[in-house]
Design an enzyme around this catalytic site. Structure first.
Site, PDB file in Angstrom:
ATOM      1  N   ASP A   1       9.988  -3.506   1.506  1.00  0.00           N
ATOM      2  CA  ASP A   1       9.706  -2.004   1.411  1.00  0.00           C
ATOM      3  C   ASP A   1       9.606  -1.471   3.059  1.00  0.00           C
ATOM      4  OD1 ASP A   1       8.850   0.524   1.123  1.00  0.00           O
ATOM      5  OD2 ASP A   1       8.169   0.152  -0.760  1.00  0.00           O
TER       6      ASP A   1
ATOM      7  N   ILE B   1       3.206  -0.126   3.429  1.00  0.00           N
ATOM      8  CA  ILE B   1       2.265   0.371   2.895  1.00  0.00           C
ATOM      9  C   ILE B   1       2.265   1.924   2.479  1.00  0.00           C
ATOM     10  CG2 ILE B   1      -0.408   0.571   2.342  1.00  0.00           C
ATOM     11  CD1 ILE B   1      -0.709  -1.863   3.932  1.00  0.00           C
ATOM     12  N   HIS B   2       2.582   2.493   1.537  1.00  0.00           N
ATOM     13  CA  HIS B   2       2.681   3.954   1.179  1.00  0.00           C
ATOM     14  C   HIS B   2       2.294   4.354  -0.132  1.00  0.00           C
ATOM     15  CE1 HIS B   2       6.613   3.676  -0.938  1.00  0.00           C
ATOM     16  NE2 HIS B   2       6.408   2.546  -0.151  1.00  0.00           N
ATOM     17  N   GLY B   3       2.491   5.375  -0.788  1.00  0.00           N
ATOM     18  CA  GLY B   3       2.004   5.744  -2.070  1.00  0.00           C
ATOM     19  C   GLY B   3       2.503   4.938  -3.251  1.00  0.00           C
TER      20      GLY B   3
ATOM     21  N   ALA C   1       0.528   1.507  -2.229  1.00  0.00           N
ATOM     22  CA  ALA C   1      -0.866   1.487  -2.454  1.00  0.00           C
ATOM     23  C   ALA C   1      -1.431   2.183  -3.673  1.00  0.00           C
ATOM     24  CB  ALA C   1      -1.512   2.525  -1.258  1.00  0.00           C
TER      25      ALA C   1
END
Length: 306
Positions: free
Chosen positions: A156, A160-162, A165
């Site tokens: 990705d 770390i994103h929506g 997470a």
């Protein structure tokens, strides 16, 4: 599942739903009712009643503004209906939480919402260094060697994103997120930013490729449920060549670059990256594509070779 009705002045509710589905995928249980530019309370009431008549069971109305027409009309119609809860103060994080955490009460949601607004620059300055502790002797973890509990490995580009997470980590009951990227591991600013993006309930490690292979293979993380994130396929191949074990990997997001072609809506690859993916597959790795957990699993290599 509880149905959620977003109500607002103008297109705010529509925009929040659109953003929600960019993160979580399609949400048939989330509905939108708008007070139109040339509308009034009668127009809004008619549209709201029409939507509500099609929904059975528990419902949650999230209004944009306390005291505004959408909130007031909803309150007038459903103040005594025990199957309808009403919250004012719509925001994307609140709607994401309400959508994903179906067991949350209105009290839970309001409590979470109070922690949403933060001074990001101040928090970044206060973010502590993300380390692996001072352990030197990895032999102390020998009983877990070769028994690492990896629940997902994902490429990705956004790390770390929506989606990672808020959806993947939660749905897989992740206990530790491990970001494997040399640049991020040696940049304090990137590490602090990743710490802020990660769920506070989860441990986070940001590692170079060599350290990741060493730590994971040693059994350092015991029985923790590990979610491993790579930024690109090249890092995955290097991880394998350094001795890392990967049986299956999920490709999530790779953005457009010069010379890239679209494999799926969220994945664009260059010719060089295609070569890397084939080398990864030659190591016996099953490569899939899946944006969010409720999307169908796609055979990535078949898609790539079309």
């Amino acid at each position: 599942m509880k149905d959620i009705i977003l109500v607002s002045h103008g297109d705010m509710a529509k925009g929040v739903k659109h953003s929600l589905e960019m993160i979580t995928g399609k949400q048939k249980s989330v509905h939108v009712v708008s007070l139109k530019d040339d509308g009034d309370d009668k127009q809004f009431e008619s549209d709201l009643l029409k939507i509500m008549s099609k929904i059975n069971g528990k419902k949650l109305i999230i209004a944009d503004l306390l005291g505004g027409t959408p909130c007031n009309v909803a309150l007038t119609q459903y103040s005594e209906d025990e199957d309808v809860d009403i919250i004012a103060g719509m925001s994307l994080p609140l709607v994401v939480e309400a959508t994903l955490n179906t067991q949350a009460t209105t009290k839970n949601l309001i409590g979470s919402a109070k922690q949403i607004v933060v001074n990001v620059k101040n928090q970044l300055e206060q973010s502590t260094h993300i380390g692996e502790g001072n352990d030197i002797d990895l032999d102390k973890y020998a009983e877990f060697k070769g028994k690492e509990n990896i629940v997902n490995i994902r490429i990705d580009e956004r790390l770390i994103h929506g989606q990672v997470a808020g959806i993947w980590s939660t749905s897989l009951n992740t206990q530790r997120i491990i970001v494997i990227n040399d640049e991020a591991a040696t940049d304090p600013l990137q590490k602090s930013s990743l710490r802020m993006a990660a769920p506070t309930s989860m441990r986070l490690s940001v590692l170079t490729i060599k350290n990741a292979v060493k730590n994971i293979n040693s059994g350092k993380y015991g029985k923790q449920r590990l979610f491993i994130l790579f930024k690109n396929p090249t890092d995955v191949l290097r991880f394998i060549e350094e001795g890392g074990n990967i049986n299956r990997i999920n490709v999530g997001n790779m953005s457009h670059k010069n010379g890239a072609r679209e494999v799926t809506k969220s994945i664009k690859v260059t010719i060089d990256e295609e070569v890397v993916f084939h080398k990864i597959a030659e190591h016996g790795v099953d490569i899939t594509a899946q944006l969010v957990p409720n999307d169908p699993i796609i055979n990535f290599m078949e898609k790539l070779d079309r």
